[in-house]
Design a protein around this motif. Structure first.
Motif, PDB file in Angstrom:
ATOM      1  N   LYS A 266      57.569  38.236 -29.482  1.00  0.00           N
ATOM      2  CA  LYS A 266      57.132  36.952 -28.916  1.00  0.00           C
ATOM      3  C   LYS A 266      55.622  36.897 -28.705  1.00  0.00           C
ATOM      4  O   LYS A 266      55.061  35.825 -28.531  1.00  0.00           O
ATOM      5  N   LEU A 267      54.971  38.085 -28.655  1.00  0.00           N
ATOM      6  CA  LEU A 267      53.541  38.102 -28.359  1.00  0.00           C
ATOM      7  C   LEU A 267      52.721  38.113 -29.643  1.00  0.00           C
ATOM      8  O   LEU A 267      53.214  38.460 -30.713  1.00  0.00           O
ATOM      9  N   ARG A 268      51.456  37.750 -29.507  1.00  0.00           N
ATOM     10  CA  ARG A 268      50.603  37.703 -30.681  1.00  0.00           C
ATOM     11  C   ARG A 268      50.033  39.070 -30.990  1.00  0.00           C
ATOM     12  O   ARG A 268      49.701  39.846 -30.099  1.00  0.00           O
ATOM     13  N   GLY A 269      49.935  39.367 -32.267  1.00  0.00           N
ATOM     14  CA  GLY A 269      49.539  40.695 -32.735  1.00  0.00           C
ATOM     15  C   GLY A 269      48.238  41.209 -32.170  1.00  0.00           C
ATOM     16  O   GLY A 269      48.183  42.330 -31.661  1.00  0.00           O
ATOM     17  N   GLU A 270      47.193  40.355 -32.210  1.00  0.00           N
ATOM     18  CA  GLU A 270      45.875  40.858 -31.776  1.00  0.00           C
ATOM     19  C   GLU A 270      45.881  41.180 -30.295  1.00  0.00           C
ATOM     20  O   GLU A 270      45.334  42.199 -29.867  1.00  0.00           O
ATOM     21  N   GLN A 271      46.536  40.310 -29.520  1.00  0.00           N
ATOM     22  CA  GLN A 271      46.574  40.550 -28.075  1.00  0.00           C
ATOM     23  C   GLN A 271      47.333  41.842 -27.762  1.00  0.00           C
ATOM     24  O   GLN A 271      46.926  42.619 -26.916  1.00  0.00           O
ATOM     25  N   LEU A 272      48.432  42.026 -28.510  1.00  0.00           N
ATOM     26  CA  LEU A 272      49.216  43.246 -28.343  1.00  0.00           C
ATOM     27  C   LEU A 272      48.374  44.479 -28.618  1.00  0.00           C
ATOM     28  O   LEU A 272      48.367  45.436 -27.847  1.00  0.00           O
ATOM     29  N   ARG A 273      47.646  44.424 -29.737  1.00  0.00           N
ATOM     30  CA  ARG A 273      46.858  45.592 -30.127  1.00  0.00           C
ATOM     31  C   ARG A 273      45.715  45.828 -29.143  1.00  0.00           C
ATOM     32  O   ARG A 273      45.377  46.963 -28.850  1.00  0.00           O
ATOM     33  N   ALA A 274      45.145  44.747 -28.625  1.00  0.00           N
ATOM     34  CA  ALA A 274      44.079  44.903 -27.630  1.00  0.00           C
ATOM     35  C   ALA A 274      44.634  45.573 -26.366  1.00  0.00           C
ATOM     36  O   ALA A 274      44.023  46.482 -25.805  1.00  0.00           O
ATOM     37  N   LEU A 275      45.847  45.154 -25.970  1.00  0.00           N
ATOM     38  CA  LEU A 275      46.493  45.747 -24.804  1.00  0.00           C
ATOM     39  C   LEU A 275      46.757  47.237 -25.009  1.00  0.00           C
ATOM     40  O   LEU A 275      46.440  48.065 -24.155  1.00  0.00           O
ATOM     41  N   LEU A 276      47.340  47.540 -26.164  1.00  0.00           N
ATOM     42  CA  LEU A 276      47.643  48.938 -26.465  1.00  0.00           C
ATOM     43  C   LEU A 276      46.353  49.753 -26.507  1.00  0.00           C
ATOM     44  O   LEU A 276      46.297  50.869 -25.992  1.00  0.00           O
ATOM     45  N   GLY A 277      45.305  49.169 -27.115  1.00  0.00           N
ATOM     46  CA  GLY A 277      44.018  49.857 -27.179  1.00  0.00           C
ATOM     47  C   GLY A 277      43.499  50.184 -25.791  1.00  0.00           C
ATOM     48  O   GLY A 277      43.056  51.298 -25.529  1.00  0.00           O
ATOM     49  N   LEU A 278      43.598  49.218 -24.892  1.00  0.00           N
ATOM     50  CA  LEU A 278      43.137  49.425 -23.511  1.00  0.00           C
ATOM     51  C   LEU A 278      43.939  50.532 -22.831  1.00  0.00           C
ATOM     52  O   LEU A 278      43.386  51.407 -22.169  1.00  0.00           O
ATOM     53  N   LEU A 279      45.247  50.487 -23.028  1.00  0.00           N
ATOM     54  CA  LEU A 279      46.128  51.472 -22.418  1.00  0.00           C
ATOM     55  C   LEU A 279      45.804  52.878 -22.913  1.00  0.00           C
ATOM     56  O   LEU A 279      45.668  53.830 -22.134  1.00  0.00           O
ATOM     57  N   VAL A 280      45.639  52.982 -24.233  1.00  0.00           N
ATOM     58  CA  VAL A 280      45.335  54.275 -24.843  1.00  0.00           C
ATOM     59  C   VAL A 280      44.000  54.797 -24.310  1.00  0.00           C
ATOM     60  O   VAL A 280      43.870  55.972 -23.959  1.00  0.00           O
ATOM     61  N   LEU A 281      43.021  53.904 -24.205  1.00  0.00           N
ATOM     62  CA  LEU A 281      41.712  54.298 -23.679  1.00  0.00           C
ATOM     63  C   LEU A 281      41.824  54.775 -22.241  1.00  0.00           C
ATOM     64  O   LEU A 281      41.202  55.765 -21.852  1.00  0.00           O
ATOM     65  N   ALA A 282      42.641  54.069 -21.444  1.00  0.00           N
ATOM     66  CA  ALA A 282      42.773  54.430 -20.039  1.00  0.00           C
ATOM     67  C   ALA A 282      43.361  55.832 -19.882  1.00  0.00           C
ATOM     68  O   ALA A 282      42.882  56.643 -19.084  1.00  0.00           O
ATOM     69  N   VAL A 283      44.411  56.120 -20.678  1.00  0.00           N
ATOM     70  CA  VAL A 283      45.023  57.450 -20.603  1.00  0.00           C
ATOM     71  C   VAL A 283      44.011  58.527 -21.012  1.00  0.00           C
ATOM     72  O   VAL A 283      43.873  59.560 -20.362  1.00  0.00           O
ATOM     73  N   GLY A 284      43.270  58.242 -22.095  1.00  0.00           N
ATOM     74  CA  GLY A 284      42.255  59.193 -22.557  1.00  0.00           C
ATOM     75  C   GLY A 284      41.177  59.410 -21.510  1.00  0.00           C
ATOM     76  O   GLY A 284      40.747  60.543 -21.266  1.00  0.00           O
ATOM     77  N   LEU A 285      40.784  58.331 -20.865  1.00  0.00           N
ATOM     78  CA  LEU A 285      39.728  58.403 -19.857  1.00  0.00           C
ATOM     79  C   LEU A 285      40.170  59.252 -18.667  1.00  0.00           C
ATOM     80  O   LEU A 285      39.426  60.098 -18.161  1.00  0.00           O
ATOM     81  N   ARG A 286      41.415  59.024 -18.265  1.00  0.00           N
ATOM     82  CA  ARG A 286      41.946  59.787 -17.135  1.00  0.00           C
ATOM     83  C   ARG A 286      41.917  61.285 -17.450  1.00  0.00           C
ATOM     84  O   ARG A 286      41.528  62.118 -16.626  1.00  0.00           O
ATOM     85  N   LEU A 287      42.318  61.648 -18.674  1.00  0.00           N
ATOM     86  CA  LEU A 287      42.295  63.055 -19.072  1.00  0.00           C
ATOM     87  C   LEU A 287      40.860  63.575 -19.100  1.00  0.00           C
ATOM     88  O   LEU A 287      40.586  64.706 -18.706  1.00  0.00           O
TER      89      LEU A 287
END
Lengths: 309, 272
Positions: A266-287
């Motif tokens: 139901k969601l748009r591709g670019e927004q999804l990928r931006a969200l995932l990108g942010l999430l991935v960055l956050a996990v990496g940053l925490r580490l």
């Protein structure tokens, strides 16, 4: 409710593990990724020894990849021959990875290397994903068409010897880059506990020019066998696969994935990928932060088993 | 006068015979005491086996002890001291120290100590350091600060090893695996004592040994030991055993579970 993890040798709250599995499953269903690269860091944040987190993460990826692989197999959207060549490299890489893993563990640098690898990979992938999706969003806002990728373009990869014909992919390609890619992913599977799809899929599309239609199915084919192999070898050499932890994660994960898929459609591709990108960055940053800030205790202890308990 | 002196001794003997010293305690006399009558020491534990179940939160172990032929006068002025310890299975332990390298904290130095108990719980009538001098305690290996911690292999700097020893004790204390209670042994009658030892939730499984040391005027005169088995029970034990004894089959089962879970979900949630 607590449950005792016999291999990790600690008691955990079952609902936190279930929640973790479901959340990662949801995301993996939504974005079409295996989720290993999120599960392992999350387990480490929850004080599961990295040795166990990595080995159990590989096991979890088997479950999250099976249903995808089955449907691609039914639809015939996978290149068996290409997958087998990838797999040859993958199994060799996983074996090498296990050896590296055991050696790092012996010299006491395993936790550091796992964290470093995650920081590097999550940081890179997260930034690329975020940048790409932002570009796509800007393009969409300006109503520009997607730039088309012209097929038939050749790069250095296509000048290598040992060429093989891959009928399904309609490719005449050297086996060297395919085996090498499989090998690299295999190492990552055993050292980081990931399937490696997030690296393999872009590499197959942009580097090897494999048609998008067979890329996902073929990479899932390779991932299942390599993660299954890694699980067995980790169990046999490091005794570090926790079946209780893995089962809880898998059950929650596959259920979460079903709902993730529905939301993802139901969601748009670019927004999804931006969200995932942010999430991935956050996990990496925490580490990364954990690596840089002064630890509460400079000393750590390991006794026979995994880490300081 | 006679009867008064006899009662505690009789009670102690009776209790000793009555069997809560049921697993035979080995008698290890250490040096002849100054009095012509030799003291006796019998100990028993509240249980000889502790089971770790899935909801294990730790357990208390009570060690009972009876003192026989105790010197009345010495008892009266508190010259007898008892130290009870519970030592876990022994294994090598590695302590690592982190240093900042290019901005990142990484393990740079390590010291491995040979055959140290994974857990160590101690109770005594008063702080062990007040009972005996540090040299003797270290020789006997009694007390948290006096456990033998000998590094394996060549270690360059003796001073650094002291740091690592200190770190080892600190880490073990903070994880709860090492504990001490310098008032954990109480005399319930002049010749009967009871010690309560705490087993933490993360207690390692295997054979633990309960030791009781009897000091008279600061001299170690008697020592007793009893084994205590700590076992993981039920499913946990089966899984641990399988993982270590049949690792290949265990790994295959893990993969099978994953395949069935993944496949099951795709069947269960199929849209058509």
């Amino acid at each position: 409710m607590t449950v005792y993890l016999p291999i990790a040798e600690l008691s955990v709250n079952i609902f936190i593990i279930l929640g973790m599995g479901a959340a990662v499953g949801f995301l993996s269903g939504m974005f079409g990724v295996g989720g290993g690269f999120l599960i392992t860091p999350l387990l480490i944040f929850y004080n599961i020894p990295p040795v166990v987190a990595v080995a159990t993460g590989a096991n979890q990826v088997v479950a999250s990849s099976v249903s995808g692989a089955i449907s691609h197999f039914r639809r015939g959207t996978l290149d068996m021959k290409l997958g087998t060549v990838l797999l040859v490299g993958g199994l060799a890489g996983a074996s090498a990875g296990i050896w590296i893993f055991s050696w790092l563990r012996k010299v006491g640098q395993l936790d550091l290397i796992i964290s470093l690898l995650y920081v590097v990979f999550l940081g890179t992938i997260g930034s690329l994903m975020l940048a790409e999706s932002l570009r796509a969003m800007r393009r969409a806002a300006r109503n520009e068409p997607m730039p088309l990728r012209r097929p038939g373009q050749h790069n250095w990869v296509h000048r290598l010897p040992l060429k093989m014909r891959f009928k399904k992919s309609k490719l005449y390609l050297s086996a060297i880059p395919v085996v090498a890619l499989g090998f690299g992913i295999g190492i990552l599977t055993s050292v980081m506990g990931v399937g490696g799809g997030f690296i393999m899929v872009p590499a197959m599309i942009y580097l090897l020019r494999i048609p998008t239609s067979v890329v996902v199915g073929t990479s899932l084919f390779q991932i299942i066998f390599v993660t299954a192999y890694t699980t067995i070898v980790q169990a046999a050499t490091n005794y570090s696969v926790d079946i209780v932890l893995a089962t809880i994660l898998m059950v929650a994960g596959v259920i979460g994935a079903q709902y993730g898929v529905r939301v993802g459609q139901k969601l748009r591709g670019e927004q999804l990928r931006a969200l995932l990108g942010l999430l991935v960055l956050a996990v990496g940053l925490r580490l990364a932060v954990d690596l840089v800030i002064t630890p509460a205790d400079l000393y750590s202890l390991s006794v026979g088993g995994f880490a300081s308990r | 006068m006679m009867t008064i002196r006899l009662i505690p001794c009789l009670a102690a003997l009776l209790l000793a015979i009555l069997g809560w010293a049921e697993p035979a305690a080995a008698q290890v006399p250490i040096g002849p005491g100054p009095s012509p009558v030799r003291e006796g020491l019998e100990i028993g534990t509240s249980t000889s086996e502790i089971a770790i179940t899935s909801d294990f939160r730790g357990a208390d172990l009570t060690v009972f002890g009876a003192l026989t032929n105790a010197d009345e006068l010495f008892l009266a002025i508190g010259q007898y001291d008892v130290v009870v310890t519970l030592e876990g299975p022994r294994d090598a332990a590695t302590v690592r120290r982190k240093e900042r390298v290019f901005g990142i904290w990484m393990n740079t130095q390590s010291v491995t100590f040979e055959q140290v108990p994974e857990s160590y719980s101690m109770a005594s009538t008063r702080p062990v350091e007040d009972i005996q001098g540090p040299t003797s305690l270290t020789r006997m290996g009694v007390g948290l600060d006096h456990l033998a911690l000998s590094p394996i292999g060549y270690v360059g700097n003796a001073l650094a090893v002291a740091d690592f020893r200190e770190a080892y004790r600190r880490l073990k204390l903070s994880s709860g695996l090492y504990q001490r209670d310098s008032a954990g042994v109480r005399f319930v009658s002049p010749s009967l004592f009871r010690a309560t030892l705490r087993l933490p939730a993360n207690v390692p499984d295997g054979v633990h040994v309960a030791h009781a040391y009897l000091f008279k005027s600061g001299e170690l005169i008697l020592q007793r030991e009893l084994p205590l088995r700590v076992v993981k029970t039920g499913l946990e034990q089966t899984i641990t055993d399988a993982a270590h004894q049949q690792p290949l089959a265990y790994g295959l089962v893990c993969v099978l579970v994953a395949l069935v879970t993944g496949w099951g979900a795709s069947v269960l949630f199929r849209k058509d």
